[in-house]
Each structure stands twice: as structure tokens, then as C-alpha cells.
Design a protein around this motif. Structure first.
Motif, PDB file in Angstrom:
ATOM      1  N   ARG A  76      -1.897  10.360 -13.032  1.00 41.14           N
ATOM      2  CA  ARG A  76      -2.768   9.979 -11.754  1.00 41.14           C
ATOM      3  C   ARG A  76      -3.315   8.616 -11.779  1.00 41.14           C
ATOM      4  O   ARG A  76      -3.425   7.775 -10.569  1.00 41.14           O
ATOM      5  CB  ARG A  76      -4.220  11.035 -11.725  1.00 41.14           C
ATOM      6  N   TYR A 107      -0.462   6.597 -10.428  1.00 39.04           N
ATOM      7  CA  TYR A 107      -0.408   6.840  -9.188  1.00 39.04           C
ATOM      8  C   TYR A 107      -1.426   5.508  -8.297  1.00 39.04           C
ATOM      9  O   TYR A 107      -0.899   5.070  -7.615  1.00 39.04           O
ATOM     10  CB  TYR A 107      -0.833   8.207  -8.828  1.00 39.04           C
ATOM     11  N   TRP A 163       0.440   2.319  -8.204  1.00 40.90           N
ATOM     12  CA  TRP A 163       1.416   2.438  -7.276  1.00 40.90           C
ATOM     13  C   TRP A 163       0.698   2.139  -5.863  1.00 40.90           C
ATOM     14  O   TRP A 163       1.355   1.154  -5.229  1.00 40.90           O
ATOM     15  CB  TRP A 163       2.259   3.516  -7.163  1.00 40.90           C
ATOM     16  N   GLU A 164      -0.552   2.504  -5.553  1.00 43.65           N
ATOM     17  CA  GLU A 164      -1.141   2.376  -4.391  1.00 43.65           C
ATOM     18  C   GLU A 164      -1.431   1.030  -3.924  1.00 43.65           C
ATOM     19  O   GLU A 164      -1.328   0.158  -2.945  1.00 43.65           O
ATOM     20  CB  GLU A 164      -2.368   3.141  -4.156  1.00 43.65           C
ATOM     21  N   PHE A 220       3.265  11.773  -8.645  1.00 43.02           N
ATOM     22  CA  PHE A 220       3.679  10.402  -9.460  1.00 43.02           C
ATOM     23  C   PHE A 220       5.129  10.185  -9.292  1.00 43.02           C
ATOM     24  O   PHE A 220       5.521   9.186  -8.671  1.00 43.02           O
ATOM     25  CB  PHE A 220       3.483  10.129 -10.945  1.00 43.02           C
ATOM     26  N   THR A 265       6.044   8.816  -6.038  1.00 44.77           N
ATOM     27  CA  THR A 265       5.872   7.240  -6.010  1.00 44.77           C
ATOM     28  C   THR A 265       7.139   6.602  -6.481  1.00 44.77           C
ATOM     29  O   THR A 265       7.556   5.380  -5.978  1.00 44.77           O
ATOM     30  CB  THR A 265       4.513   6.780  -6.631  1.00 44.77           C
TER      31      THR A 265
END
Length: 340
Positions: free
Chosen positions: A39, A42, A45-46, A109, A112
Motif C-alpha cells: 500500500r 502504491y 506510484w501515484e 500494487f 501499477t
């Protein structure tokens, strides 16, 4: 002193191209040391998006064709060609890893990572055509790039197909999923891909040569750092839950091939003892990446030495026991384990 997170984690795409090679090379290690969960990866990545289509390659094309020394041009072409094949293959083969994801956080994840691999493949197709002059048709370009592949790459490709097919046939088999993650995240990304990316970033340094390629490979390094951290998390969990043998079996077969390939990217440092610990840290060899990864997942040090010894059989003149001793605390020595 500036915190590492502000150097790489929060850098824009354009800023990444101006950072020192050592900062970019250190990023995967520093991120891995934090032992982040899927998490958290993730969320990163955003915040770390960039566009493959927005990368400017016009200056790179002119420089590559007219200003680079022939030797450097050939070295770069050989390395980039492995990424043309490798990034497309990564996109193509990630589906089994997604299919077998053991929980929802892992699956989110991995979604992504699919996006990252698509972006990397798109970029490599652009570099292949616009800079190297390869055919614009991806199918033809992949054949052109594959012609430069070394035998170890071909052997790894066969192993990839075998392991991924087994997982597709049994997507609920956790050990088969761990085998995929071992090959994909620890071998291919954690050693091969990141070593190649680092070699290009280091080779170009802070010069104004090939600015598009340097920035793009720096951004790819940052993306790979998230992927590698996910793999280390998954394999650490797998070993803790009693599945070490499935992981070790893949490493025993694949890692010696990967170490020999990364050695050719860094012929002055990969298996040779450098003059100092600082010199080795700066070069970030494939052996370094492997040894660190094995420590982070809690692997048996004796098995780690065994894998490096198997690589010594392939390239006996290039592996030096002192290099391994500094990571494991013991002199590398052969051990018997499923000899082939």
C-alpha cells in the motif's frame, strides 16, 4: 545535507536527469531498507508519474548518430537493445504474477507495475526507432534487438517461459507464484534491469549528451525501486512462512546467468575486488544487488555463497571471494545443493 527522499523520491522527471548517478543508484537500496508494504509503494506510484511520449529524443538522436565515439555508441546500443526486449517481455509476462497475487493489496500494487511496464516498453520502442534507427514496427524491432541478445539472455528467457506457464496452469499455488516473483522481481528487475539502468545513468553522468535517455533511465530506475521493494516484501514473507526452497530453486538456476550478464555491463567491478568499499558502493554491481537482496529477504547465507560459487563456474576468472566475504561475513566456499 539534503534528505534522500527529496533528491529522488520527490524529484520531477526533468529534475531526475540532473541528479548525481550515485543518488539514483542508491535509491533502490534506500527504499528497500524501509521495508514498505504494497500500500505504501502504491502511494509512491501515484506521486511519481511521467510520460513516455513526453520524453524529448531529438537531441539524443543527433548526438547518438554524429557525436558519440563508436565504442560508446556500440555499448549503449547493446544495452538499450536488452531493454527493448526486456521491458516488452516484462509487460508480456506480468499477467501470471497478477493472476496469482495472494491478496488484494498485492494485486493493486501489481496493477501499477503493469502500467509502469507499459510505459517502459513504449519508451524503449521510441528510443529504438528514433535514436537507434530500428524499424518502427515493434514486432520487427524486437527481432532486431533479439539478434544482439547473449546466450545467457536466451537461457533466462526459456526459464521465464517455464516458470510463468507453471503458474498460469495453477494460479492458486502460492509456491509457483513465489517462483514467478523470484525470477521477475529479484533476478530480472532486482539485478539485471537495475544494473543496466545504473550503467547507462553512470555512463552519461552529468553531461549534456543524450539528456532524454539519461532522464528516462533515471525515471525507470525509480520505478524499478518500487518493483524491487515489492518483490523483497513478497519473498521475505514467503521465506518466513516456510517456502524458502521454492525461492532457492529459481535463484540457483537463474542468478548465475544474471550475474554473468551484469558483470559484462561493469567489467571493471562486478566480480573483481575493487580498491575500497566506497568504490564498490559507487558502482552498485549486480553482485552487490544480489547479496543485499538476499540479506533483506532473510535468505540462508550459505545458500547465497553457493549461488555466487555457481556463477564462478561460469566465469571463474571474474568472481573474487573477498567481495562476497564483506557481505556475508565468511569466505565464499562451495556447498553441495542439488548439483546439476
Amino acid at each position: 545535507m539534503v534528505r534522500w527522499s527529496t533528491l529522488v523520491e520527490s524529484a520531477s522527471f526533468d529534475q531526475l536527469g540532473t541528479l548525481d548517478a550515485s543518488d539514483i543508484s542508491d535509491h533502490a537500496n534506500l527504499l528497500a531498507e524501509r521495508r514498505l508494504r504494497p500500500r505504501d509503494l502504491y502511494r509512491r506510484w501515484e506521486e511519481q508519474q511521467w510520460s513516455a511520449d513526453a520524453v524529448r529524443l531529438d537531441r539524443d538522436r543527433d548526438t547518438f548518430q554524429t557525436r558519440l565515439p563508436r565504442t560508446l555508441r556500440r555499448q549503449l546500443e547493446a544495452t538499450i537493445s536488452t531493454f527493448i526486449v526486456g521491458e516488452y517481455t516484462g509487460l508480456d509476462l506480468l499477467a501470471p504474477v497478477q493472476l496469482g497475487a495472494p491478496d488484494e493489496e498485492d494485486l493493486i500494487f501489481l496493477g501499477t507495475q503493469v502500467a509502469d511496464e507499459a510505459r517502459h516498453a513504449r519508451l524503449m520502442f521510441r528510443v529504438g526507432h528514433e535514436v537507434l534507427g530500428y524499424d518502427p514496427d515493434p514486432t520487427i524491432m524486437l527481432r532486431q534487438a533479439w539478434e544482439l541478445a547473449e546466450q545467457e539472455h536466451r537461457d533466462l528467457a526459456l526459464l521465464e517461459g517455464e516458470i510463468m506457464r507453471a503458474s498460469v496452469a495453477n494460479p492458486r499455488d502460492y509456491e509457483k507464484w513465489l517462483r514467478c516473483v523470484t525470477l521477475f522481481h529479484l533476478v530480472t528487475e532486482g539485478v539485471l534491469a537495475v544494473s543496466g539502468q545504473r550503467s547507462i545513468v553512470r555512463a552519461l553522468g552529468k553531461t549534456d549528451l543524450l539528456p532524454g535517455i539519461r532522464s528516462a533511465f533515471a525515471a525507470m530506475c525509480r520505478d524499478e525501486s518500487r518493483h524491487i521493494s515489492f518483490g523483497l516484501h513478497a519473498l521475505r514473507t514467503g521465506i518466513r512462512e516456510g517456502h524458502a526452497e521454492a525461492i532457492y530453486d529459481v535463484l540457483e538456476r537463474a542468478m548465475p546467468l544474471a550475474l554473468v550478464l551484469t558483470d559484462r555491463l561493469q567489467p571493471t567491478s562486478a566480480f573483481l575486488a575493487a580498491d575500497s568499499h566506497e568504490a564498490r558502493a559507487a558502482t552498485q554491481t549486480g553482485v552487490d544487488s544480489f547479496l543485499r537482496g538476499m540479506r533483506w529477504i532473510g535468505a540462508d547465507p550459505a545458500f547465497t555463497r553457493h549461488v555466487v560459487d555457481r556463477a564462478r563456474v561460469v566465469a571463474p576468472e571474474r568472481i573474487e571471494g573477498r567481495h562476497v566475504r564483506e557481505h556475508t561475513g565468511r569466505v565464499a566456499a562451495p556447498i553441495e545443493r542439488n548439483p546439476s
